[in-house]
Structures are given as C-alpha cells and as structure tokens.
Design a protein around this motif. Structure first.
Motif, PDB file in Angstrom:
ATOM      1  N   SER A  57       1.012  -1.256  -0.086  1.00  0.00           N
ATOM      2  CA  SER A  57       0.544   0.270   0.053  1.00  0.00           C
ATOM      3  C   SER A  57       0.771   1.594   0.143  1.00  0.00           C
ATOM      4  N   LEU A  58       0.253   2.476  -0.518  1.00  0.00           N
ATOM      5  CA  LEU A  58       1.165   3.765  -0.926  1.00  0.00           C
ATOM      6  C   LEU A  58       0.072   4.934  -0.255  1.00  0.00           C
ATOM      7  N   LEU A  59       0.624   5.385   0.793  1.00  0.00           N
ATOM      8  CA  LEU A  59      -0.309   7.118   0.311  1.00  0.00           C
ATOM      9  C   LEU A  59       0.756   8.038   0.876  1.00  0.00           C
ATOM     10  N   SER A  60       1.006   8.318  -0.569  1.00  0.00           N
ATOM     11  CA  SER A  60       1.529   9.428  -0.909  1.00  0.00           C
ATOM     12  C   SER A  60       1.788  10.514  -1.917  1.00  0.00           C
ATOM     13  N   GLU A  61       1.506  11.720  -2.636  1.00  0.00           N
ATOM     14  CA  GLU A  61       1.187  12.608  -3.311  1.00  0.00           C
ATOM     15  C   GLU A  61       2.426  12.266  -5.020  1.00  0.00           C
ATOM     16  N   GLY A  77       5.717  -9.906  -8.002  1.00  0.00           N
ATOM     17  CA  GLY A  77       4.534 -10.767  -8.440  1.00  0.00           C
ATOM     18  C   GLY A  77       3.555  -9.856  -7.025  1.00  0.00           C
ATOM     19  N   ALA A  78       3.756  -9.139  -6.543  1.00  0.00           N
ATOM     20  CA  ALA A  78       3.543  -8.643  -5.721  1.00  0.00           C
ATOM     21  C   ALA A  78       2.371  -7.304  -6.517  1.00  0.00           C
ATOM     22  N   SER A  79       1.302  -6.875  -5.428  1.00  0.00           N
ATOM     23  CA  SER A  79       0.288  -6.038  -5.940  1.00  0.00           C
ATOM     24  C   SER A  79       0.470  -4.585  -5.852  1.00  0.00           C
ATOM     25  N   PRO A  80       0.614  -3.105  -6.268  1.00  0.00           N
ATOM     26  CA  PRO A  80       0.462  -1.924  -6.256  1.00  0.00           C
ATOM     27  C   PRO A  80      -1.069  -1.565  -5.399  1.00  0.00           C
ATOM     28  N   ALA A  81      -1.185  -0.979  -4.487  1.00  0.00           N
ATOM     29  CA  ALA A  81      -2.175  -0.653  -3.493  1.00  0.00           C
ATOM     30  C   ALA A  81      -2.301   0.690  -3.613  1.00  0.00           C
ATOM     31  N   PRO A  82      -2.174   1.330  -4.155  1.00  0.00           N
ATOM     32  CA  PRO A  82      -2.859   3.103  -3.797  1.00  0.00           C
ATOM     33  C   PRO A  82      -3.488   3.319  -3.239  1.00  0.00           C
ATOM     34  N   SER A  99      -6.832  -4.015   2.120  1.00  0.00           N
ATOM     35  CA  SER A  99      -6.049  -4.203   0.760  1.00  0.00           C
ATOM     36  C   SER A  99      -4.967  -5.243   1.415  1.00  0.00           C
ATOM     37  N   ALA A 100      -5.357  -5.451   2.976  1.00  0.00           N
ATOM     38  CA  ALA A 100      -4.004  -6.367   3.647  1.00  0.00           C
ATOM     39  C   ALA A 100      -2.619  -6.207   3.656  1.00  0.00           C
ATOM     40  N   ALA A 101      -2.430  -5.659   3.057  1.00  0.00           N
ATOM     41  CA  ALA A 101      -0.823  -5.442   3.090  1.00  0.00           C
ATOM     42  C   ALA A 101      -0.531  -5.725   3.571  1.00  0.00           C
ATOM     43  N   LYS A 102       1.478  -6.432   3.192  1.00  0.00           N
ATOM     44  CA  LYS A 102       2.103  -6.476   3.654  1.00  0.00           C
ATOM     45  C   LYS A 102       3.085  -5.587   4.106  1.00  0.00           C
ATOM     46  N   VAL A 103       3.093  -3.955   3.268  1.00  0.00           N
ATOM     47  CA  VAL A 103       4.522  -3.148   3.300  1.00  0.00           C
ATOM     48  C   VAL A 103       3.287  -1.512   3.246  1.00  0.00           C
ATOM     49  N   VAL A 104       3.598  -0.596   3.722  1.00  0.00           N
ATOM     50  CA  VAL A 104       2.569   0.331   3.866  1.00  0.00           C
ATOM     51  C   VAL A 104       3.593   1.214   3.702  1.00  0.00           C
ATOM     52  N   VAL A 105       3.569   2.263   2.647  1.00  0.00           N
ATOM     53  CA  VAL A 105       4.817   3.488   2.536  1.00  0.00           C
ATOM     54  C   VAL A 105       3.952   4.747   2.321  1.00  0.00           C
ATOM     55  N   LEU A 195      -1.228   9.448  -8.806  1.00  0.00           N
ATOM     56  CA  LEU A 195      -1.130   8.257  -9.122  1.00  0.00           C
ATOM     57  C   LEU A 195      -1.471   7.569  -8.632  1.00  0.00           C
ATOM     58  N   CYS A 196      -2.810   7.649  -7.272  1.00  0.00           N
ATOM     59  CA  CYS A 196      -3.236   6.947  -5.577  1.00  0.00           C
ATOM     60  C   CYS A 196      -4.899   6.611  -7.177  1.00  0.00           C
ATOM     61  N   LEU A 197      -4.856   7.217  -8.107  1.00  0.00           N
ATOM     62  CA  LEU A 197      -6.580   6.964  -9.114  1.00  0.00           C
ATOM     63  C   LEU A 197      -6.083   6.133  -9.665  1.00  0.00           C
ATOM     64  N   SER A 198      -7.000   5.315 -10.769  1.00  0.00           N
ATOM     65  CA  SER A 198      -6.886   4.260 -11.475  1.00  0.00           C
ATOM     66  C   SER A 198      -6.068   5.645 -12.652  1.00  0.00           C
ATOM     67  N   TYR A 199      -6.499   6.384 -13.146  1.00  0.00           N
ATOM     68  CA  TYR A 199      -6.364   6.940 -14.316  1.00  0.00           C
ATOM     69  C   TYR A 199      -5.145   7.149 -14.054  1.00  0.00           C
ATOM     70  N   GLY A 200      -4.637   8.050 -13.395  1.00  0.00           N
ATOM     71  CA  GLY A 200      -3.029   8.658 -12.881  1.00  0.00           C
ATOM     72  C   GLY A 200      -2.459   7.289 -12.995  1.00  0.00           C
TER      73      GLY A 200
END
Length: 501
Positions: A57-61, A77-82, A99-105, A195-200
């Motif tokens: 998971s990512l929470l950022s501008e 093989g992991a999935s970005p989840a912004p 999301s049940a992420a293993k890592v949060v950025v 980048l957190c939006l599907s379009y971006g």
C-alpha cells in the motif's frame, strides 16, 4: 496482451539507458537510474518477505519513488495498492484493512498516519519515501525473476454511489491506449493526475511502458502547467474535466503557444462544448475524451474533429480500440439500433474482480462481459451516447427518467455553470426530480426560470419538480459528482422537499 510492465521498464533501461524516464521538479531520472532504483527497492521489499500475491500500500502525493516502489512490487509478483490521500481517515483505514498489505509506504507529510496503519494493519512494515535513500544505499540490485512478476494492481473505486470497493486489475491495455489515443515512445508526457487513482496510475505507467518521458508533477498547478506546456515542448498529457477547465480559465491560456502538443486526453466526465471549443481554437484538434470506469477501463473514445462535430456532452465516441461494446436489455439481449441498453464491455482494459466481494463481482458480469451500470445508445454512425448510470434512473410516476437527459438540457441554460439531477422520495410520484445547480459567476436565476426552460425542451414528466441552488457540487478527487453526498446536502437544507423552491 501487454508485456509485464516491470519487465518493459527493464527492457527500456537497456534500449534507452540515458534517456530521461521521469522528469520531476526539474530533475531528470534516466531509465538506467530508475531501473537501478527499482532493483534496489525490490531487494529491500524482498528482504521483508514481499513476494507473489502480496500487496504494497502507498499513501503519498506524486513522486518518482512512488512509481519505483510500484514497479518493484510488480517485479516481485506483488500488487501495488495506492490509497487516495484525499478521502476521509475512516475510508483510509477501511481501504487499508481491505487491502491487507504486507508493506505500507508513506510519502512526505504523511507520518501522521503511522498510528492509523498500525491499528488497521498491525503486522505490516511501514516505510517512508523520505527514508528510501538510506534503505537502498547498501542494497544490492535484485535480479528479478520475471516469471514471478505480475501486472495486477489493487485500486479502490471512487465511491460516487457508496463506499469504496477494491478493484483488482491485471489488464490495463496500455498498448490499446497508445493505439487508440496516439501516445508514442517519442512523447514527452505531462502527468498531473494522482498516482493513487486508476486514471493517474494507468496513464503514468503508459509512457514508461512505451519508452517515453514522463514529466511528473506532485499536483496540478495552473501556472506550472502552462510553463511546462510552453517551455518543455510537451507532446501529450492526461487530465480530468475540472483541471482542463482550470487550464482554459487561467489568464495565461489565451496566450498559450504549444505547437508540439498533440494530445490532451480527458476522462472522468464530459467537457462543456464551450470548453472544448476553447481548446480547439487555441491549440487545434488535440482533445480526446473517453468514457471509462475502474471496472471496465476505457470503452469509448471521442477525438479529433469529432470533438466539436458532436456538440452534445452525452456523445462519448466510438468503441475503444480492441473493445467489444454491446447494449443489452434486461434479458441480456442486444437492443435495436437507436434504443437504450445497458453498456457491456469485453476488452483489453477490464478489471479482474472486486476484492473479497464475490457477490458484487457477479453483479458486474453479463456472461463474459463487464457492465459498469451505464446506459447508452448507438447512432447510425457507430457513435455511443451515454444516457446515464443505471442507478441514475429517476423513477417518477411510473416512468424511468435518466438523470443525464435532464442535466443535458439544464446545462444549456445561460445562467447555469454546473448541474446534477437526482430523485427525491415523493409520496405521489415515488420519486420527484430535483435539480441541484451552481450558477455562473454573476448570473442570477430563479427556480421558475429553470423549470420554464426545461419545459421548452423536455416532456412534462421530465421537468424538475424541485430546484436548489448551491455554491458547489460535491465531487471526488476525479471530479465526479458524489450523488449520495449531494442527496444528503439537499435533504439537510429542508425537512420537506416542497421548501426547496
């Protein structure tokens, strides 16, 4: 079928090692440097146990390192989840748990969310984008196993009609987008969408997939965008209607000279005709606008001279390259030409499923096709017209009225800047049509003016029974009107609908 996106970046680093992949804050990041950073971040993530099937998971501008983390995750093989950073804290917590992420950025300025993520994902490792240089300084670049890589990402829908839903998608159709819309490997593409939006997300991956250069901006700043368009010889960009309108309304737009610009790709809503005309008058036939959703991806596109030839905002173009678009009735049969049906899509950009929501996933299936709940009709030339969302049907007096039909008429009133129509509970009619309107600066109008205008262009049952004037319509980050929130705003203004006008 697209290549693996992380592998495409790797190959582009070999093809164009010294070519700028990303330009951010005036600093170029070459393909070789970006790939090296991706490989080192990959080593850090792998050391934390990130592998196939995991999520990051990512929470950022917007920032280049956000893209680097995304590519590293995909390569493993992991999935970005912004996560959309402008939603409410409770929605961020819900999305994190889902999301049940293993890592949060966490990006710069988002350290305040450490406790929120600790509570939502107590077993996840949290990493700051600001700490990446230190983390990767001693890391050896990881040699990725491309057979384990994926294109699967998790992005949550905008939630215009309910809570966010996690949409898993491995098919982004980047090749189809390039063919349909004209993006090339020689482009300098301006990226201002989050980048957190599907379009971006999709359109920021696209130039890096092709081997082009992405001018990535942290957010949309009108003066900055005008400067980049003028001085960096930008070829293509992608924006939502709200941003395009801000660009056209900017004092510097009238003097904008950008002969290199070939494409402004619009999505997430229709542009008023006068805005389209202003773009074409100033910049030429550079505008392209598509209809899409997180579930289907793009399914229709309107571009070039057709932008002005089809004046109604409800015309969304021809079916997207590589996409089969059918209009189905309630029995799953194709409707006759000219008739309205539910838009169903099978194409290169459609999502895989909703995360942990098999019933919702099933609701979007029509056999092997995807429905996004939009209603439309084809004309004799093959152009698709959006009638409205299936849920945006107002049932009044036993008659189904698409909200878009009423909105299109009211939008032509000279005093109206924005309009959204919805159904309000009504004892006599089941639902009564209510028009929520934002007036143009300095304009004046009364409810009776609006209903009289509608009566000239609509059937009697389509004329709004209630009109309310607002300073602004509630919108999400992509610019879409959030009708659930609008309904609450309207109902909060009065105890009985009769008092709205």
């Amino acid at each position: 079928m697209d290549m693996l996106y992380a592998h495409a970046l790797f190959l582009n680093a070999r093809r164009y090692p010294q070519k700028p992949a990303i330009v951010f804050d005036g600093r170029p990041w070459t393909y070789a440097a970006l790939q090296d950073r991706v490989a080192r971040i990959g080593a850090v993530l792998a050391a934390r146990g990130v592998g196939p099937g995991d999520r990051v998971s990512l929470l950022s501008e917007n920032h280049p390192d956000m893209l680097a983390v995304m590519f590293a995750a995909l390569a493993l093989g992991a999935s970005p989840a912004p996560i959309n950073y402008r939603v409410r804290d409770e929605d961020i917590a819900y999305i994190a748990r889902n999301s049940a992420a293993k890592v949060v950025v966490l990006g710069k300025g988002y350290a305040r969310y450490v406790d929120l993520f600790s509570a939502a994902l107590p077993d996840a490792w949290q990493m700051s984008l600001e700490a990446i240089d230190g983390l990767i300084a001693e890391a050896r670049p990881l040699a990725f196993d491309w057979t384990a890589s994926t294109n699967l990402a998790l992005l949550h829908t905008s939630g215009t009609t309910g809570r966010p839903k996690g949409a898993l998608r491995s098919r982004w159709g980047l090749g189809a987008r390039a063919i349909e819309q004209g993006f090339t490997q020689n482009d300098r593409t301006l990226g201002v969408m989050p980048l957190c939006l599907s379009y971006g997300y999709g359109y920021s991956l696209l130039p890096l997939y092709l081997g082009a250069t992405l001018y990535l901006e942290p957010d949309f700043d009108t003066d900055r965008v005008l400067h980049l368009l003028t001085h960096e010889r930008i070829h293509s960009t992608f924006m939502i209607p709200t941003l395009i309108q801000r660009l056209v309304d900017a004092p510097g737009f009238a003097a904008l000279s950008c002969p290199s610009l070939r494409l402004i790709q619009n999505a997430a809503g229709a542009l008023p005709y006068d805005t389209r005309a202003a773009i074409v008058d100033r910049l030429g036939p550079v505008l392209s606008t598509y209809a899409a959703s997180t579930e289907s991806g793009p399914y229709a596109n309107l571009r070039g001279d057709d932008i002005l030839r089809h004046q109604t905002a409800s015309c969304i173009g021809r079916p997207f390259f590589g996409s089969e678009v059918r209009l189905l009735d309630d029995d799953g049969q194709d409707v006759a030409p000219g008739n309205v049906g539910e838009i169903c899509v099978r194409g290169p950009c459609q999502y895989d499923s909703y995360l942990n929501e098999p019933a919702l996933t099933a609701e979007t299936r029509r056999g092997d096709m995807i429905t996004v709940g939009d209603l439309g009709r084809f004309d004799e030339e093959g152009f698709l017209y959006l009638v409205g969302r299936k849920r945006d049907i107002i049932k009044t007096g036993g008659i189904n009225v698409p909200a878009a039909d009423v909105e299109d008429v009211i939008a032509r009133h000279p005093a109206v800047a924005e309009v959204a129509c919805l159904g309000l509970p009504d004892r006599a009619w089941g639902e009564a049509i209510c028009a929520a309107i934002v007036l143009k600066p300095g304009a004046k109008a009364e409810p009776a003016d609006v209903t009289a205008f509608c009566a000239l262009h609509l059937s009697r049952f389509q004329v709004p029974r209630f009109v309310v004037f607002l300073k602004a319509l509630p919108r999400n980050l992509t610019g879409k009107v959030v009708k659930d929130e609008l309904r609450q705003m309207v109902l909060a203004r009065t105890e009985t609908p009769d008092r709205l006008h």
